[in-house]
Design an enzyme around this catalytic site. Structure first.
Site, short mmCIF file in Angstrom:
data_model
loop_
_atom_site.label_atom_id
_atom_site.label_comp_id
_atom_site.label_asym_id
_atom_site.label_seq_id
_atom_site.Cartn_x
_atom_site.Cartn_y
_atom_site.Cartn_z
N ASP A 10 1.01 -1.20 0.03
CA ASP A 10 -0.04 0.02 0.02
C ASP A 10 1.04 1.04 -0.01
OD1 ASP A 10 -2.30 1.82 0.24
OD2 ASP A 10 -1.95 1.47 2.41
N ARG A 11 0.67 2.26 -0.53
CA ARG A 11 1.41 3.43 -0.62
C ARG A 11 1.11 4.47 0.71
NH1 ARG A 11 -0.07 8.31 -4.81
NH2 ARG A 11 -1.20 9.01 -2.74
N ASP A 12 -0.03 4.95 0.93
CA ASP A 12 -0.32 6.20 1.94
C ASP A 12 -0.16 5.31 3.07
OD1 ASP A 12 -0.67 7.83 -0.20
OD2 ASP A 12 -2.68 7.60 -0.08
N TYR A 22 -5.43 11.71 2.01
CA TYR A 22 -5.64 12.20 0.48
C TYR A 22 -4.60 13.11 -0.12
CZ TYR A 22 -10.39 10.49 1.33
OH TYR A 22 -11.37 9.91 1.70
N ASN A 54 -5.60 2.65 -3.22
CA ASN A 54 -6.98 3.43 -3.44
C ASN A 54 -6.62 4.65 -3.28
OD1 ASN A 54 -8.18 0.78 -3.32
ND2 ASN A 54 -9.00 1.18 -1.21
N CYS A 92 -6.60 2.86 -7.88
CA CYS A 92 -7.98 2.65 -8.06
C CYS A 92 -8.64 4.04 -7.62
CB CYS A 92 -8.59 1.70 -7.14
SG CYS A 92 -10.24 1.77 -7.21
N CYS A 107 -16.10 -1.19 -8.62
CA CYS A 107 -15.05 -1.81 -9.48
C CYS A 107 -14.61 -3.06 -8.46
CB CYS A 107 -13.92 -0.76 -9.52
SG CYS A 107 -13.15 -0.17 -8.34
N CYS A 109 -11.27 -3.14 -8.45
CA CYS A 109 -9.84 -2.72 -8.09
C CYS A 109 -9.75 -2.37 -6.73
CB CYS A 109 -9.23 -1.94 -9.17
SG CYS A 109 -10.12 -0.72 -9.87
N ARG A 110 -10.88 -1.63 -6.23
CA ARG A 110 -10.73 -1.04 -5.05
C ARG A 110 -10.67 -2.02 -3.60
NH1 ARG A 110 -11.90 3.55 -1.92
NH2 ARG A 110 -13.24 3.18 -0.18
N LYS A 137 -4.14 -0.72 6.61
CA LYS A 137 -5.69 -0.92 6.90
C LYS A 137 -6.10 -2.40 6.67
CE LYS A 137 -7.42 3.87 5.59
NZ LYS A 137 -7.96 4.52 4.71
MG LIG Z 1 -3.01 3.25 3.55
ZN LIG Z 2 -11.23 0.64 -9.05
#
Ligand SMILES: [Mg+2]
Ligand SMILES: [Zn+2]
Length: 186
Positions: A10-12, A22, A54, A92, A107, A109-110, A137
């Site tokens: 995951d990135r964030d 965000y 996401n 996503c 979708c 992908c989320r 998460k």
């Molecule tokens: Mg995260």
């Molecule tokens: Zn998606």
């Protein structure tokens, strides 16, 4: 055909700081300490490093897809300064209740759906059983489990709150990405 092993990140909250939630502007980009070194170690151990993120801020009209791409490019550039290499990034932009109609879809992908992992696995011929997912998460963890990866929850980002309420049988709980890599994955 030879298969590859991967670490899906995951990135964030895993590679970059979250908050700010965000994050989409370069001035909001701050790498979590040790994440570059952790990724470098995965590169050296022949793991494909695949980012899956996401980005429903797009669906919510907070920013545009091109801003995600610019942000990701800058993250890749900063990681390169520690010789860390990202093999692929999937995002996503959707949300089932999106304000922006173009992105309003339920979708695959989320996360917690595994669509981005499946796409990466297809492209890089990944064997999920020898692969890992690291997220902050429970929705990340669920996506990894559905795909059949081993999973790690990090306490950076949202993980600091998430681990207080265990929702999934996670394989390892780590202080941060570097801990996950050094003490569980490798
Ligand atoms: Mg995260
Ligand atoms: Zn998606």
């Amino acid at each position: 055909m030879n298969t590859n092993k991967a670490v899906f990140l995951d990135r964030d909250g895993v590679i970059t700081q979250d908050p700010p939630h965000y994050a989409h502007r370069i001035d909001q980009l701050m790498l979590i300490e040790g994440s570059g070194l952790a990724i470098k170690k995965l590169n050296d151990a022949q793991f494909k490093v695949i980012v899956i993120t996401n980005q429903s801020g797009v669906a919510k009209g907070m920013y545009e897809e091109k801003e995600i791409i610019i942000f990701n490019r800058e993250m890749v550039r900063q990681l390169k300064q520690t010789d860390a290499h990202i093999d692929a990034i999937y995002y996503c932009p959707h949300h089932p209740e999106a304000k922006v109609q173009k992105y309003r879809t339920d979708c695959n992908c989320r996360k917690p759906k595994p669509g981005m992992l499946l796409e990466g696995a297809k492209k890089y011929n990944i064997d999920f059983k020898s692969s890992f997912l690291v997220g902050d998460k429970w929705s990340d963890i669920e996506a990894g489990q559905v795909a059949g990866c081993k999973t790690v929850l990090v306490k950076t980002g949202h993980g600091f709150q998430e681990f207080k309420n265990i929702k999934k049988p996670v394989d390892y709980i780590a202080t941060d990405l570097l801990d996950a890599v050094q003490n569980f994955i490798l």
